[in-house]
Write a protein that holds these residues in place. Structure first.
Motif, PDB file in Angstrom:
ATOM      1  N   ALA A 128      35.577  40.278  38.699  1.00 41.87           N
ATOM      2  CA  ALA A 128      35.193  41.308  37.740  1.00 41.87           C
ATOM      3  C   ALA A 128      34.834  40.751  36.377  1.00 41.87           C
ATOM      4  O   ALA A 128      35.368  39.730  35.935  1.00 41.87           O
ATOM      5  CB  ALA A 128      36.320  42.326  37.583  1.00 41.87           C
ATOM      6  N   SER A 129      33.922  41.456  35.733  1.00 41.57           N
ATOM      7  CA  SER A 129      33.583  41.169  34.346  1.00 41.57           C
ATOM      8  C   SER A 129      34.781  41.466  33.458  1.00 41.57           C
ATOM      9  O   SER A 129      35.543  42.400  33.713  1.00 41.57           O
ATOM     10  CB  SER A 129      32.378  42.019  33.928  1.00 41.57           C
ATOM     11  N   SER A 151      29.352  39.647  35.161  1.00 39.21           N
ATOM     12  CA  SER A 151      28.986  40.725  36.085  1.00 39.21           C
ATOM     13  C   SER A 151      28.103  40.207  37.220  1.00 39.21           C
ATOM     14  O   SER A 151      28.314  40.539  38.395  1.00 39.21           O
ATOM     15  CB  SER A 151      28.244  41.834  35.329  1.00 39.21           C
ATOM     16  N   PHE A 168      31.751  45.365  37.347  1.00 32.41           N
ATOM     17  CA  PHE A 168      30.565  44.942  36.599  1.00 32.41           C
ATOM     18  C   PHE A 168      30.067  46.061  35.700  1.00 32.41           C
ATOM     19  O   PHE A 168      30.429  47.227  35.856  1.00 32.41           O
ATOM     20  CB  PHE A 168      29.450  44.515  37.563  1.00 32.41           C
ATOM     21  N   HIS A 169      29.218  45.685  34.765  1.00 36.28           N
ATOM     22  CA  HIS A 169      28.556  46.667  33.910  1.00 36.28           C
ATOM     23  C   HIS A 169      27.118  46.217  33.680  1.00 36.28           C
ATOM     24  O   HIS A 169      26.819  45.026  33.724  1.00 36.28           O
ATOM     25  CB  HIS A 169      29.289  46.843  32.580  1.00 36.28           C
ATOM     26  N   GLY A 231      27.506  40.621  31.665  1.00 35.98           N
ATOM     27  CA  GLY A 231      26.780  41.858  31.418  1.00 35.98           C
ATOM     28  C   GLY A 231      26.527  42.097  29.941  1.00 35.98           C
ATOM     29  O   GLY A 231      25.504  42.656  29.546  1.00 35.98           O
ATOM     30  N   TYR A 297      31.094  51.075  33.209  1.00 40.52           N
ATOM     31  CA  TYR A 297      31.694  49.989  33.984  1.00 40.52           C
ATOM     32  C   TYR A 297      31.902  50.509  35.404  1.00 40.52           C
ATOM     33  O   TYR A 297      32.401  51.614  35.614  1.00 40.52           O
ATOM     34  CB  TYR A 297      33.029  49.579  33.364  1.00 40.52           C
TER      35      TYR A 297
END
Length: 338
Positions: A128-129, A151, A168-169, A231, A297
């Motif tokens: 994950a971001s 991301s 992620f975004h 991201g 997100y």
């Protein structure tokens, strides 16, 4: 689910409509080959079938069993998951006793199969971001192993089968549409879980009078960036492009950090004047904040995983924290992509 172990044993899960039976002896043979160091390509050649056919049969078996059997290890091919090892031991046991399989043995095997992917024993890899709420929420749930990365990298890990979930975004609706299309082609969905505010983080009181992105090109301004694939960096690059501001005019554009907190720490320490990051982090570190926009997100995963109790708990904790933390908003979970 209906499962066949050669020559004539079929096991199925209750209340699940089945189509073609899964040949567990075939699956076990493939897994043993991988365990002995054989590649999937060589296995396909030995079985006199195309690699794509073998791959599709393996994926069909994973879908019916509701668990991943193989995972890729960079530089080392494929390796067996814990579920695959358990499946091998189950098949070995049944094949040894096959001459006298009883109803009781069939029931025992069925019970084992139904618990291959049990929430109480499964540990899912979440790539994950960076986000404080996500990290705090996942920390208290033993079912997840969290690895923080950009991301783009998180999505790559998910698509390659090396991760179970990706956080992620993306900067805008056009980007998420493209991402969702790519994920959907692999049977994966993206679920929005929270909105958060991103902007320029500067020293308390904004002593250099930074007001907009164009100020980043001022020669006395020292910028600090997020890493490639993040991201946040993608958002910045799109904004710079929209305003016609070349990155090479920004002093420090090539200097990278991997978390929002690292950006804030650098500014607090006086080694940088400005960076892009979360409003919540700016507040936490007592810094000033110039908003650039809000973003969503997402958590991406297979539709079957969203039903797991541990995943539901993670999403509940994220949404609850987002309702309380400055710079965030919770997003109602949608079970289907738009």
């Amino acid at each position: 689910m209906q499962i066949k172990i050669k020559p004539s044993v079929f096991i199925h899960k209750k209340h699940k409509v089945h189509t073609e039976p899964v040949d567990l002896s075939w699956v076990a043979g493939l897994l043993r080959g991988v365990q002995d160091g054989r590649s999937l390509q060589s296995a396909a050649e030995i079985m006199e079938m195309s690699y794509r056919t073998l791959w599709n049969r393996l994926k069909a078996a994973e879908k019916e069993l509701d668990c991943r059997l193989l995972m890729s290890v960079k530089g080392h091919g494929s390796t067996l998951t814990e579920a695959a090892k358990t499946l091998l031991s189950i098949v070995d046991e049944v094949e040894k006793e096959f001459s006298g399989v009883s109803k009781e043995q069939e029931k025992r095997l069925q019970l084992h199969l139904e618990n291959l992917n049990n929430d109480d024993h499964k540990k899912w890899l979440l790539c994950a971001s960076n986000d404080p709420i996500l990290e705090d929420s996942a920390q208290g749930i033993n079912a997840f192993e969290l690895r923080t990365m950009g991301s783009g990298q998180a999505l790559e890990r998910l698509l390659s089968g090396d991760a179970d979930l990706a956080g992620f975004h993306v900067p805008d609706d056009d980007s998420i549409s493209a991402v969702r299309k790519r994920l959907s082609s692999e049977g994966i969905q993206a679920y929005p879980v929270m909105r958060r505010s991103q902007g320029l983080i500067v020293a308390k009181g904004n002593p250099l009078g930074i007001k907009q992105l164009k100020d980043l090109a001022r020669p006395e301004i020292r910028f600090i960036n997020r890493q490639r694939g993040a991201g946040t960096r993608l958002m910045l690059d799109k904004l710079l492009d929209a305003q016609g501001l070349p990155a090479q005019k920004i002093k420090g554009y090539q200097r990278e950090e991997f978390t929002h907190s690292a950006i804030a720490t650098a500014i607090l320490a006086g080694t940088a004047d400005v960076g892009v990051g979360l409003k919540s982090v700016a507040i936490e570190y007592g810094l000033s904040f110039i908003p650039l926009g809000d973003e969503t997100y997402f958590l991406a995963m297979s539709p079957s995983l969203i039903k797991r109790s541990a995943v539901s708990e993670l999403i509940r904790k994220i949404r609850s924290a987002a309702e309380e933390k400055a710079g965030y908003q919770s997003v109602k979970l949608r079970q289907k992509n738009k």
